[in-house]
Structure formats: C-alpha cells, structure tokens
Design an enzyme around this catalytic site. Structure first.
Site, short mmCIF file in Angstrom:
data_model
loop_
_atom_site.label_atom_id
_atom_site.label_comp_id
_atom_site.label_asym_id
_atom_site.label_seq_id
_atom_site.Cartn_x
_atom_site.Cartn_y
_atom_site.Cartn_z
N HIS A 126 -9.64 1.38 -3.10
CA HIS A 126 -8.23 1.21 -2.75
C HIS A 126 -7.48 0.47 -3.88
CE1 HIS A 126 -4.65 0.69 -0.56
NE2 HIS A 126 -5.02 -0.18 0.36
N CYS A 184 0.81 -1.22 0.00
CA CYS A 184 0.00 0.00 0.00
C CYS A 184 0.85 1.27 0.00
CB CYS A 184 -0.93 0.02 1.20
SG CYS A 184 -2.05 -1.38 1.30
#
Length: 391
Positions: free
Chosen positions: A336, A89
């Site tokens: 995301h 991430c």
C-alpha cells in the site's frame, strides 16, 4: 459532467510496488513518478509540450510539491503547471478525477494524473513544542479528524469491522490467499505496464508470493481479538510505488486515433470518521445510481485492499461478485503506497480491459475503481472502453 466534453484514459503505467525498505527504498516519491510520467507520454507518442497539467496524489511528504519535481524530472516543459493533492489513500484516484474534471470543464485537453509514495523515504515527523526550551515531539501520523470524533487507529477500526461482520481470522487469510494467487497468475501480463528504466527499479511486485493457509495463519496478530483478529497477512504492507494515467479529451483522443477508457463518472463521498473503511460503499452506490447502473453491469471492480476485513465488508455491502473483484490481484498481494494506491487501481483496470478487447457484451466494457481513506473519505470511478471514431 459536460455532455460535450469527456475525459479518456489513453495510457496507464505504474512502477512495481515494493515493501518499505525493499527494492525501491533508495528512490524518493518524485523519482518513482518521473519515469511513469515519461513513459505515459511516450506511449501516446505525444510531444511533451502538449501536456496541459500534471496532478499527483501524495500523502506522506512534508511539502515541496512532489508533482512538480516529478514533472521536471520527466522532462515536462517548465511552463506546464503541476499540483500535488493529499486526500490520504484516495489521493491517487482523486488526482485522476480532478484531471478528468479539468478536461470536462474545458480547462485542459491533456492531463497527466496519478500518485506516488515512498514509505522508505518519507520524512521523520515531529511537532514543535509550544513552550520555550522544550524538545520537539515525534509522531507517527497526523490527526485525520478533530474532537469530538474518536479518530481511531485504522487497524483498530478494521478489526471492529471484522467483529461486526463476523469475519474470522481464517476467512480473512483465505481472502488474502486469493489476492496473492491472482497476482501471481497475472504477473507476466502486468509487466507490460510496469516501468523499469532505472537499475534500482524492478519489473515485478516485491511482496507477491505463494501464500498458503498455514503460513498465513501463523502471521503475527496485529489488531483485534484472536478469532477475528488482523494479522500481517491480512493487512496491506507499507510500500513504495507510483502510478499514473494520461488523460485526453474525447475530441483529442479521436483526432489522434487513440483508444482507451472513457470516464463515465466519478464520485467523492465523506462519511463517519469513526468508521472510515466503509465510506466507499456510499460513493459506489451514489455513482452507480447517477449512471443508472448496477454492479451487475461491471466486468471488473478494483477495490483497495488496505485490510482484508474492510474489503470483505465492502464486497458484502455492495453484493459484489467476487469473480469480478481484483482479478489481477489486490493490495494485500502488492502493498500500500498510500498516495499511489488509488491510481494503481485505475492502471489495473486499464490493463484488465485491454486484455478483453474482443468482448462483445456491454458489461464486459465497464469497470469501477473504489477506495477508502482515513478521516472518513471514499472515492469511486467508473469507466468503459473507448474507441476513437477513426480507430
């Protein structure tokens, strides 16, 4: 950081973000990134051969250097090197930090950096058998930490945070509501930095909606106990998207009369892989201390909302003013796209500060991006408004 060379973000762009299987599902990660890179160079009216390096974050692909594919698709000349970076991430933000470090070290004057991800087109993962004649075994995700670490499922880890901090399902849903509301209010302004020169692309984030509390509370429970559980409304959905920035040395930016965001500093930290979501707290504290700043000096904080519970706990631990948090909406309202999410935070900051060009207080010129990653990683970036000497 060198006292003589600083990195400046002179342009920032992203695609819309679309849920997995949605509007962007036909595009590979490099196909998503290519128009972003092309528009960044165009925004600065910069010849393509002035780019020194391309760096993109990506987490889901099985190789092939998507950064190189995207650069070539964008028309970046062949001699310009390209690198793909994977810190899960954190990848998109880490790519920007790496580009800034190249500039600060004198190894480059102009870098394209960001991230790209397509959940929709990610490869199907399988492990080869170690025994002759046995079939390959499919798997959903790789290990993020080896034994003796527990390497928890990220949703399970976020659910434990909710219980530890007493974050009820209702409070998490209300946090998600606010994220959607801010994103809806900002949508017309956000269109200015969204790329959309392909019929398959869209000019708005596909997941953003008017989320009322009753609907949010009806969302299926996905992890944790009923009272503090995580639901489909309080976990950022898997998504497709790309984002990037054009970095220049402050000398080059001044020569070209470019304005933008000066990178004051960046920080990467490692922490407990068993509790990965809160590592950015340490990164933020260390970076602000190094810069002799506090959170009160920041006009805006872009914090990755992978989970409402993780974001709320980070807000608590840093004593963040929620009025300054994700003011254009967060990932709970977008989705995301893992390798791109950190870069999206920086694009959001660029857009937010650009709309505050007449701000006079010093705090109104500074902002921070903050993100956690699986395996116990966290990255932070602090910027302030930059005005060229001739601008």
């Amino acid at each position: 950081m060198s006292a003589h060379r600083r990195a400046v973000i002179v342009a920032a762009r992203r695609t819309a973000v679309a849920p997995r299987g949605g509007a962007l599902s036909q595009l590979q990660a490099d196909e998503l990134a290519a128009p972003v890179l092309k528009d960044l160079v165009g925004d600065a009216a910069l010849p393509l051969d002035r780019v020194d390096h391309v760096i993109l974050g990506n987490a889901l692909y099985g190789g092939g250097n998507p950064a190189r594919l995207a650069a070539l698709r964008a028309g970046i000349p062949g001699p310009v090197p390209s690198m793909t970076l994977d810190t899960q991430c954190c990848s998109g933000l880490d790519a920007i930090l790496t580009g800034a470090q190249l500039i600060e070290a004198g190894a480059a004057d102009c870098v394209l950096a960001g991230g790209a991800e397509s959940f929709s087109r990610a490869p199907i993962r399988m492990r080869r058998s170690t025994a002759p004649g046995e079939e390959a075994v499919p798997y959903d995700r790789p290990a993020f930490a080896p034994p003796p670490f527990e390497d928890p499922d990220l949703s399970s880890a976020a659910a434990k945070i909710a219980v530890r901090y007493g974050l009820t399902r209702k409070s998490q849903t209300q946090f998600a509501q606010a994220s959607h509301a801010k994103a809806l209010a900002a949508a017309p302004d956000l269109e200015r930095h969204l790329v959309g020169n392909d019929d398959r692309m869209r000019r708005r984030d596909g997941f953003t909606r008017r989320l009322d509390l009753r609907t949010g509370m009806r969302a299926p429970l996905l992890a944790g106990p009923e009272e503090f559980g995580l639901s489909a409304a309080t976990i950022a959905c898997e998504a497709d998207g790309a984002a990037g920035v054009l970095l220049m040395s402050d000398c080059m930016a001044s020569t070209l009369s470019r304005t933008g965001l000066l990178i004051l500093g960046g920080m990467r930290k490692g922490g407990d892989p068993n509790d990965p979501a809160l590592v950015p707290v340490a990164a933020a504290k260390a970076l602000l201390s190094r810069l002799n700043m506090t959170v009160a000096d920041l006009a805006a904080v872009e914090l990755m909302e992978a989970y409402a519970s993780q974001a709320m706990a980070t807000v608590n631990d840093l004593s963040l003013d929620t009025a300054r948090l994700n003011q254009l909406g967060g990932a709970l309202a977008r989705g995301h796209p893992i390798g791109a999410s950190g870069a999206i935070l920086v694009v959001q900051l660029f857009e937010f500060l650009r709309t505050r060009e007449n701000a006079t207080e010093a705090a109104q010129d500074r902002a921070m991006a903050l993100i956690a990653a699986a395996g116990g990683l966290g990255s932070a970036l602090v910027v302030e408004r930059f005005r060229s000497k001739d601008g």
